[in-house]
Design an enzyme around this catalytic site. Sequence first.
Site, mmCIF file in Angstrom:
data_model
loop_
_atom_site.group_PDB
_atom_site.id
_atom_site.type_symbol
_atom_site.label_atom_id
_atom_site.label_comp_id
_atom_site.label_asym_id
_atom_site.label_seq_id
_atom_site.Cartn_x
_atom_site.Cartn_y
_atom_site.Cartn_z
ATOM 1 C CE LYS A 3 -3.873 2.144 2.431
ATOM 2 N NZ LYS A 3 -4.808 2.025 3.582
ATOM 3 C CG HIS A 42 1.346 3.128 10.126
ATOM 4 N ND1 HIS A 42 1.391 2.932 11.493
ATOM 5 C CD2 HIS A 42 0.328 2.342 9.680
ATOM 6 C CE1 HIS A 42 0.443 2.082 11.848
ATOM 7 N NE2 HIS A 42 -0.208 1.708 10.766
#
Length: 302
Positions: free
Chosen positions: A178, A269
């Site tokens: 991602k 993240h």
Amino acid sequence: MTLDAWHARYWSTIDVGVRPATARAYDVAWRKRVKPWLGHRKIETITVGDIEQAINGWDGSASTRNDALSMLSRLLDGAARAHVIAGNPARLVRRPRDERAQSVRSRALSVSEVRIMLDAVEAGPYRAYLAALVYTGMRAGEASALRVEDIDVPGRVIHVRRNFSMGRSGTMIEQSPKSHKERTVPLPQALLLYVEDAVTGKRRSDLAFSGPRGGVLNPSNVRRAVDWDALRRKLDRPELRIHDLRHTLATLLFDAGAAANDVQAILGHSSLQVTERYSRARADVALRANSALDSLKWTEES
């Protein structure tokens, strides 16, 4: 020009610039929310108030309505760049928040609950997959796409290099993670046996975690195979999601004393702000302040 007409002209630009899963969510958001409320409006007449009124009228969770707002904002960003409108009013709108939602920490399992969960699942590929999620913090699609060659047993690390995502047609598509960056996650002793069993007899290019017949694992087929509702009842966690296993790893790392930037790197993240939601640091700040203040000498010694 109406928003509907601008969507017809500009959608293909959005479609090629986002991941297939995001495109699918945006397509639903347009058909069910944005178009019915604002599609007929002249694009230059849409105001912040109009968008906020639409959001209040949309059904679904805060996350679902945020998807619709993001989709609308992308449309209006494109219109602003094309000088169809002066600016994007959606950027000034407050994003919906679900005040009832649990914090990410409260969704995480404890160490004892992790043991209960894994013991409740029959030994085999599904237990190994769940163990990989909870002990590495990988996203479900990242664990599904993991290949034998990505696992460094002597080095006790796993290299996350790819992700499986659901495409527009419902088929699985292999992509980069991602964050679009490869990362390394731990291979703790508790996971080692599961990994060794999962990769035995496989080639380097084979999927590390696959179904009993070699198929791709995903949250939907894993939930069905392990009777996820029964597992929830055993844990007394009626809202538990597979994604909460990722929350579990982040929370346990912080509780074990890991630094925030290390947790960020392991979870992949995009910002430290996202990572710090798992930390107790802010929740415990008042107690730490008490200790600091109590250590001071508040009176003059005679």
